[in-house]
Design a protein around this motif. Structure first.
Motif, mmCIF file in Angstrom:
data_model
loop_
_atom_site.group_PDB
_atom_site.id
_atom_site.type_symbol
_atom_site.label_atom_id
_atom_site.label_comp_id
_atom_site.label_asym_id
_atom_site.label_seq_id
_atom_site.Cartn_x
_atom_site.Cartn_y
_atom_site.Cartn_z
ATOM 1 N N ARG A 17 55.383 -12.441 90.870
ATOM 2 C CA ARG A 17 55.304 -12.097 92.142
ATOM 3 C C ARG A 17 54.102 -12.248 92.803
ATOM 4 N N THR A 18 53.043 -12.177 91.994
ATOM 5 C CA THR A 18 51.538 -12.305 92.460
ATOM 6 C C THR A 18 51.451 -13.569 92.721
ATOM 7 N N LEU A 19 52.018 -14.648 91.753
ATOM 8 C CA LEU A 19 51.589 -15.955 91.602
ATOM 9 C C LEU A 19 52.670 -16.541 92.820
ATOM 10 N N LEU A 20 53.489 -16.071 93.094
ATOM 11 C CA LEU A 20 54.354 -16.395 94.181
ATOM 12 C C LEU A 20 53.913 -16.111 95.557
ATOM 13 N N GLY A 21 52.945 -15.423 95.590
ATOM 14 C CA GLY A 21 52.420 -14.935 96.828
ATOM 15 C C GLY A 21 52.637 -13.695 97.403
ATOM 16 N N ASP A 22 53.414 -12.861 96.742
ATOM 17 C CA ASP A 22 53.913 -11.447 97.058
ATOM 18 C C ASP A 22 52.544 -10.560 96.398
ATOM 19 N N ASP A 23 51.985 -9.856 97.487
ATOM 20 C CA ASP A 23 50.890 -9.115 96.933
ATOM 21 C C ASP A 23 51.365 -7.584 96.609
ATOM 22 N N THR A 24 51.871 -7.383 95.682
ATOM 23 C CA THR A 24 52.593 -5.941 95.096
ATOM 24 C C THR A 24 51.644 -5.500 94.008
ATOM 25 N N ARG A 25 51.601 -4.038 94.053
ATOM 26 C CA ARG A 25 50.949 -3.540 93.185
ATOM 27 C C ARG A 25 51.797 -3.327 91.950
ATOM 28 N N HIS A 26 51.188 -3.260 90.584
ATOM 29 C CA HIS A 26 51.777 -3.136 89.567
ATOM 30 C C HIS A 26 51.976 -1.196 89.183
ATOM 31 N N ASP A 27 53.026 -0.867 89.526
ATOM 32 C CA ASP A 27 53.239 0.576 89.370
ATOM 33 C C ASP A 27 54.487 1.048 88.303
ATOM 34 N N GLU A 28 54.811 0.201 87.477
ATOM 35 C CA GLU A 28 55.780 0.746 86.512
ATOM 36 C C GLU A 28 55.502 1.565 85.745
ATOM 37 N N VAL A 29 56.272 2.901 85.512
ATOM 38 C CA VAL A 29 56.115 3.745 84.658
ATOM 39 C C VAL A 29 56.144 3.082 83.037
ATOM 40 N N PRO A 30 55.267 3.055 82.169
ATOM 41 C CA PRO A 30 55.416 2.576 80.774
ATOM 42 C C PRO A 30 56.268 3.222 80.023
ATOM 43 N N TRP A 31 57.147 2.729 79.415
ATOM 44 C CA TRP A 31 57.994 3.480 78.405
ATOM 45 C C TRP A 31 58.137 2.988 76.920
ATOM 46 N N PHE A 32 58.340 3.594 76.177
ATOM 47 C CA PHE A 32 58.570 2.860 74.544
ATOM 48 C C PHE A 32 59.521 3.715 73.863
ATOM 49 N N VAL B 122 66.143 9.520 63.897
ATOM 50 C CA VAL B 122 65.425 9.848 65.007
ATOM 51 C C VAL B 122 65.336 8.807 65.979
ATOM 52 N N ARG B 123 65.644 9.016 67.241
ATOM 53 C CA ARG B 123 65.752 8.278 68.469
ATOM 54 C C ARG B 123 64.538 8.689 69.297
ATOM 55 N N LEU B 124 63.476 8.181 69.352
ATOM 56 C CA LEU B 124 62.431 8.774 70.040
ATOM 57 C C LEU B 124 62.170 7.570 71.211
ATOM 58 N N GLN B 125 62.069 8.240 72.509
ATOM 59 C CA GLN B 125 62.116 7.331 73.647
ATOM 60 C C GLN B 125 60.727 8.235 74.375
ATOM 61 N N ILE B 126 59.759 7.487 74.608
ATOM 62 C CA ILE B 126 58.727 7.938 75.549
ATOM 63 C C ILE B 126 58.380 7.416 77.039
ATOM 64 N N ALA B 127 58.273 8.115 78.036
ATOM 65 C CA ALA B 127 58.038 7.418 79.394
ATOM 66 C C ALA B 127 56.593 8.359 79.502
ATOM 67 N N GLY B 128 55.615 7.311 80.093
ATOM 68 C CA GLY B 128 54.125 7.720 80.465
ATOM 69 C C GLY B 128 53.393 7.691 78.814
ATOM 70 N N VAL B 129 52.193 7.935 79.264
ATOM 71 C CA VAL B 129 51.228 7.814 78.042
ATOM 72 C C VAL B 129 50.503 9.131 78.169
ATOM 73 N N ARG B 130 50.655 9.796 76.960
ATOM 74 C CA ARG B 130 50.087 11.015 76.865
ATOM 75 C C ARG B 130 48.325 10.795 76.243
ATOM 76 N N GLN B 131 47.805 11.767 76.558
ATOM 77 C CA GLN B 131 46.343 11.820 75.854
ATOM 78 C C GLN B 131 45.902 13.151 75.079
ATOM 79 N N ALA B 132 45.104 12.960 74.074
ATOM 80 C CA ALA B 132 44.889 14.095 73.411
ATOM 81 C C ALA B 132 44.352 15.187 74.472
ATOM 82 N N GLY B 133 44.707 16.303 74.346
ATOM 83 C CA GLY B 133 44.177 17.474 75.241
ATOM 84 C C GLY B 133 45.210 17.694 76.370
#
Lengths: 108, 397
Positions: free
Chosen positions: B304-319, B326-337
């Motif tokens: 989108r950026t290369l095509l001239g649309d100035d959108t922010r990247h704000d997709e929530v990461p998931w894994f 075990v089916r593990l699904q993660i949304a977002g990124v956690r940190q120690a603490g």
């Protein structure tokens, strides 16, 4: 030979014929059918292979599994309580020889 | 506008696709070092390793590239960038001119610096060729030693057990997946693998791989123990493939350093996916993610950026990770603490862990609870971070 018809909102269709069994998602990706993403590769993890199954084929499909049921809650286009399925869970070429699905507006 | 993409993995292929879908008319050149049709890597440690698939699913069908005017060139390695002339320079000296050059070079496996690491029977998994080698070894192995209890190491361990191979996993940290998972998830995963016969030894490092006639015979631990094995799989993480940027003098900081628009520090040069370190929208901290979703999402934003649309990247990461049952699904990124609040009962085999930072939801790990994952992706969508009390009311905590 199994045959899958992908129908779009504008009325156009694309057909794929498969000599070997494949999911409706995989068949679409391999044939370059637009509108079906399959980002997780068929693990029922992403809900980006959502389709609306055409009338007449619904009762020939396997039941919706628990994982599929829950992931259908996160499709980008609205879920249809009757017709929505994840196309990675529908296999043609082993028992099911033809199907028609409608490709939703968006998957992401 | 001529776009040259370095790397034909999930990020590069998605970018080519999104550029065309967005109406880009100019040339798109996709350069890949591997010779196979670009494929999905996640199944390599799962169904493909188990022999349930003859080939990993392609990222796009073979006809996609020609049909969409994407010039896919396989077996082509970019070794330099001529910023002045705007040329990508290939291994054989060929120069490929660009208006926009996108580095989507991915990551490479971290290697072990211990004696015996170069023996036959010491393998790592990233490419299709690696997977074929590992499959061959697993078919005749009596025991496999896996070094590292991250996603890939544990996925391989689960597959090895299904293939009937005795499996021992060594992890230097005190729990599996310590970098990405909360303690309750680590605990559950430990029990699940024990249940299938995986021997998981945390807090233990392998300090030497002992060979016999050039092949693996045993591993020696930091406790002095010697364990016989004919196969060692190294799964100790990955490092960004940022050498091209480094060589070109572009800023590098745990990957190609990009700004919030994925600009890599020179006009017309960008980086996305596993190789790029970017400022996280929430924390402001520089971060780098290794996942299919991150690669695809950044590719869509950059298109989108290369095509001239100035959108922010704000997709929530998931894994996601599939490890046996075990089916593990993660949304977002956690940190120690981060504060971890459980939802559901781990003893029942299905639960989630909600992670809060300063009373705001930042990540949700779901084990066999896709419903929570679906909720989390919505709750965190668009860069939102609901407050603990809102979450508590919504979920009845």
């Amino acid at each position: 030979m199994a045959r899958i018809v992908y129908r779009y909102g504008d009325g156009t269709t694309r057909a794929v014929e498969r000599a070997t069994p494949a999911s409706v998602m995989r068949a679409a990706v391999e044939a370059g059918i637009p509108g079906i993403v399959g980002e997780c590769g068929g693990q029922t993890m992403c809900a980006t292979c959502h389709v609306y199954v055409a009338d007449g084929y619904l009762d020939r499909l396997p039941d919706i599994g628990d994982d599929e049921e829950e992931m259908l809650g996160c499709t980008a286009s609205p879920r249809d309580e009757v017709r929505s399925r994840l196309s990675c869970q529908i296999v043609v070429g082993s028992g099911l020889d033809e199907i028609e699905v409608e490709v939703p507006e968006t998957q992401i | 506008m001529r776009v040259v993409i370095v790397g034909a993995g999930a990020a590069g292929v998605q970018l080519a696709d999104s550029l065309r879908a967005g109406g880009h008319q100019g040339p798109v050149v996709l350069l890949g070092a591997e010779t196979a049709l670009p494929y999905q890597r996640p199944p390599l440690s799962k169904d493909y390793l188990l022999g349930r698939e003859d080939a990993p699913p392609p990222l796009r069908g073979e006809t996609f590239y020609a049909d969409h005017g994407v010039e896919l060139r396989r077996g082509r390695t970019v070794t330099g960038i001529d910023l002045g002339h705007r040329h990508a320079v290939l291994h054989d000296g060929e120069r490929v001119p660009y208006d926009n050059l996108v580095l989507a070079t991915g990551a490479r496996n971290r290697t072990l610096d211990i004696p015996g690491a170069g023996l036959s029977g010491v393998v790592a998994l990233r490419t299709l060729a690696d997977a074929d080698l590992l499959r061959g070894h697993l078919a005749k192995a009596g025991r496999v030693v896996v070094l590292g209890a991250g996603f890939v190491g544990l996925e391989i361990a689960a597959a090895a057990r299904l293939l009937g191979v005795e499996t021992v996993v060594f992890e230097a940290a005190d729990r599996p997946m310590a970098r990405v998972a909360s303690p309750p998830v680590s605990e559950f995963v430990t029990r699940a693998h024990a249940g299938t016969g995986v021997e998981l030894r945390c807090g233990t490092s392998v300090v030497e791989i002992v060979g016999s006639s050039g092949a693996v015979a045993a591993v020696r631990t930091d406790r002095g123990e010697l364990l016989e094995t004919d196969l060692v799989v190294v799964g100790v993480g990955a490092t960004p493939r940022d050498e091209l940027a480094r060589r070109t003098g572009l800023p590098v900081e745990n990957g190609v350093r990009v700004d919030e628009r994925f600009r890599a520090g020179a006009p017309g040069v960008w980086a996305i996916g596993d190789c790029a370190s970017f400022p996280d929208l929430h924390t402001g901290r520089r971060t780098r993610l290794e996942s299919v979703q991150n690669a695809s999402a950044q590719a869509r934003t950059l298109a989108r950026t290369l095509l001239g649309d100035d959108t922010r990247h704000d997709e929530v990461p998931w894994f996601w990770s599939n490890q046996g049952q075990v089916r593990l699904q993660i949304a977002g990124v956690r940190q120690a603490g981060d504060r971890a609040l459980p939802l559901g009962d781990p003893a029942g085999g299905a639960f989630s862990v909600l992670s809060f930072r300063q009373e705001r939801l930042v990540a949700v790990e779901s084990v066999n609870r896709p419903r929570d994952h679906v909720w989390a992706r919505r709750a965190l969508a668009g860069g939102t971070s609901p407050r603990l009390e809102e979450v508590a009311v919504e979920l009845g905590l």
